[in-house]
Design a protein around this motif. Structure first.
Motif, mmCIF file in Angstrom:
data_model
loop_
_atom_site.group_PDB
_atom_site.id
_atom_site.type_symbol
_atom_site.label_atom_id
_atom_site.label_comp_id
_atom_site.label_asym_id
_atom_site.label_seq_id
_atom_site.Cartn_x
_atom_site.Cartn_y
_atom_site.Cartn_z
ATOM 1 N N LEU A 133 5.955 6.331 14.688
ATOM 2 C CA LEU A 133 6.407 5.857 13.388
ATOM 3 C C LEU A 133 5.753 6.662 12.259
ATOM 4 N N GLY A 134 6.482 6.788 11.156
ATOM 5 C CA GLY A 134 5.943 7.474 9.997
ATOM 6 C C GLY A 134 6.406 6.821 8.713
ATOM 7 N N ILE A 156 17.981 4.109 0.885
ATOM 8 C CA ILE A 156 17.613 2.875 1.574
ATOM 9 C C ILE A 156 17.293 1.753 0.588
ATOM 10 N N GLY A 157 16.877 2.130 -0.631
ATOM 11 C CA GLY A 157 16.505 1.125 -1.617
ATOM 12 C C GLY A 157 15.103 0.590 -1.428
ATOM 13 N N VAL A 158 14.200 1.442 -0.915
ATOM 14 C CA VAL A 158 12.812 1.048 -0.670
ATOM 15 C C VAL A 158 11.902 1.796 -1.646
ATOM 16 N N SER A 159 10.948 1.103 -2.231
ATOM 17 C CA SER A 159 10.013 1.726 -3.152
ATOM 18 C C SER A 159 8.955 2.519 -2.389
ATOM 19 N N GLN A 160 8.584 3.669 -2.951
ATOM 20 C CA GLN A 160 7.510 4.465 -2.354
ATOM 21 C C GLN A 160 6.131 4.045 -2.874
ATOM 22 N N ARG A 161 6.073 3.237 -3.913
ATOM 23 C CA ARG A 161 4.797 2.942 -4.553
ATOM 24 C C ARG A 161 3.836 2.207 -3.624
ATOM 25 N N THR A 162 4.364 1.359 -2.762
ATOM 26 C CA THR A 162 3.505 0.568 -1.871
ATOM 27 C C THR A 162 3.805 0.889 -0.411
ATOM 28 N N ARG A 163 4.219 2.127 -0.131
ATOM 29 C CA ARG A 163 4.707 2.421 1.212
ATOM 30 C C ARG A 163 3.608 2.369 2.263
ATOM 31 N N GLY A 164 2.379 2.764 1.923
ATOM 32 C CA GLY A 164 1.303 2.666 2.903
ATOM 33 C C GLY A 164 1.019 1.230 3.288
ATOM 34 N N GLU A 165 0.945 0.365 2.284
ATOM 35 C CA GLU A 165 0.728 -1.063 2.523
ATOM 36 C C GLU A 165 1.885 -1.661 3.319
ATOM 37 N N ALA A 166 3.113 -1.262 2.973
ATOM 38 C CA ALA A 166 4.278 -1.792 3.674
ATOM 39 C C ALA A 166 4.316 -1.319 5.121
ATOM 40 N N LEU A 167 3.898 -0.092 5.383
ATOM 41 C CA LEU A 167 3.867 0.403 6.764
ATOM 42 C C LEU A 167 2.888 -0.405 7.614
ATOM 43 N N GLU A 168 1.722 -0.687 7.069
ATOM 44 C CA GLU A 168 0.748 -1.480 7.820
ATOM 45 C C GLU A 168 1.331 -2.842 8.169
ATOM 46 N N GLU A 169 2.034 -3.444 7.220
ATOM 47 C CA GLU A 169 2.625 -4.748 7.476
ATOM 48 C C GLU A 169 3.776 -4.636 8.480
#
Length: 322
Positions: A129-130, A141-154
């Motif tokens: 996964l990346g 996709i309509g996904v924000s990049q601002r919190t992408r690291g936090e969202a990936l962990e979740e």
């Protein structure tokens, strides 16, 4: 009854894998199966796919000015669907993604797709996964990049929850799973192994804290040493058994019949040159090196290079050749 072959590395030495021709001039369903079956016959340990959502006609951006993408990316087969097809055509080789961009998928859907692949393959799936990098893909996709690291962990936590015992439930900032039965579950007892792509220090640290392994790109011997050292040190600091975590290295270089002269890319060139580079990284204790060849123009040419590499690297952990 399906024979279970769990996709683990730590019980073995380093083995080699190959990226399937899912994009590029000779990408086709027939070429994909031919390479997968050929790699398995040669004793390679895994075959790999990757995700490219779209090809921006005006150039791709990652926070900067648009840059044209290579024609190679104009058409790319879907990664998990491709591996499900390959699962039906192979028996032993592991089936991995390097990588699927986790934030482009709901974690329940992603968990179910990997679990289905694991069922179809008898426990051979590996979930690489990346985060993704292209602005246009995030826009689509309509996904924000601002919190992408936090969202990936979740997302990783939510996927693992979906693979766990029913009833499954998960409550986070980005994702929620109401109490539910989510099936099928993976064949592999601990779930499908999750390896995270990582090049930057934060990404390497995230993999060390959360994942079953790290999937960096081999830019140089020095870069690999720094990355692997940081990964294992961070894992140990987090109270994890660093020795139990896998390092699966991706190599985007040409595999050639003859030696390359001049500025040769690390782990690229002829089988002899690549074997010498693999000797240099042997002390790093890598678990798997996957080659995404940039030189071959047909499936048969790629299989010839893979055969030459097998002969040149007898020290690798090879499966039985057929």
């Amino acid at each position: 009854m399906t024979r279970v072959v769990e996709a683990v590395w730590k019980e073995r030495g380093m083995d080699l894998g190959v990226a399937l021709p899912t994009s590029g001039a000779y990408a086709s369903a027939e070429a994909i199966v031919r390479v997968a079956q050929g790699a398995e016959r040669l004793g390679y340990g895994a075959v790999w796919t990757y995700e490219r959502l779209l090809y921006p006609t005006g150039g791709a951006t990652s926070g900067g000015r648009p840059q044209p993408l290579p024609d190679y990316y104009a058409s790319t087969f879907e990664p998990i669907e491709t591996l499900s097809h390959v699962a039906a055509c192979t028996d032993r080789v592991r089936l991995g993604t390097s990588v699927v961009n986790a934030l482009f998928h709901n974690p329940v859907v992603l968990a179910r797709r990997f679990a289905t692949l694991d069922r179809f393959s008898g426990g051979r799936a590996v979930a690489g996964l990346g985060l993704g990098w292209m602005d246009q893909e995030f826009e689509a996709i309509g996904v924000s990049q601002r919190t992408r690291g936090e969202a990936l962990e979740e997302a990783v936590a939510a996927v693992r929850a979906a693979w766990g015992p029913d009833p499954v439930s998960f409550h986070g900032k980005h994702y929620t799973i109401p109490p539910s039965a989510i099936n099928p579950k993976p064949v592999q007892r601990q779930g499908v192994p999750i390896v995270l792509a990582g090049m930057s220090p934060p990404a390497v640290d995230r993999a060390a804290r959360l994942a079953d392994g790290l999937n960096p790109i081999a830019l140089s011997r020095e870069f690999l040493e720094q990355t692997v050292t940081r990964f294992r040190a961070t894992a140990a600091e987090a109270g994890r058994d660093a020795a139990a975590l896998s390092v699966i290295v991706r190599v985007n270089t040409p595999l050639t019949a003859d030696d390359l002269d001049g500025e040769r890319p690390f782990l690229g060139g002829s089988a002899r040159q690549i074997a010498a580079d693999l000797d240099l990284v042997a002390p790093l204790g890598l678990d798997h090196v996957l080659f995404a060849d940039t030189a071959s123009t047909t499936a048969d040419e790629l299989l010839r290079r893979l055969s030459e590499l097998r002969e040149a690297v007898p020290s690798a952990e090879w499966g039985p050749a057929a």
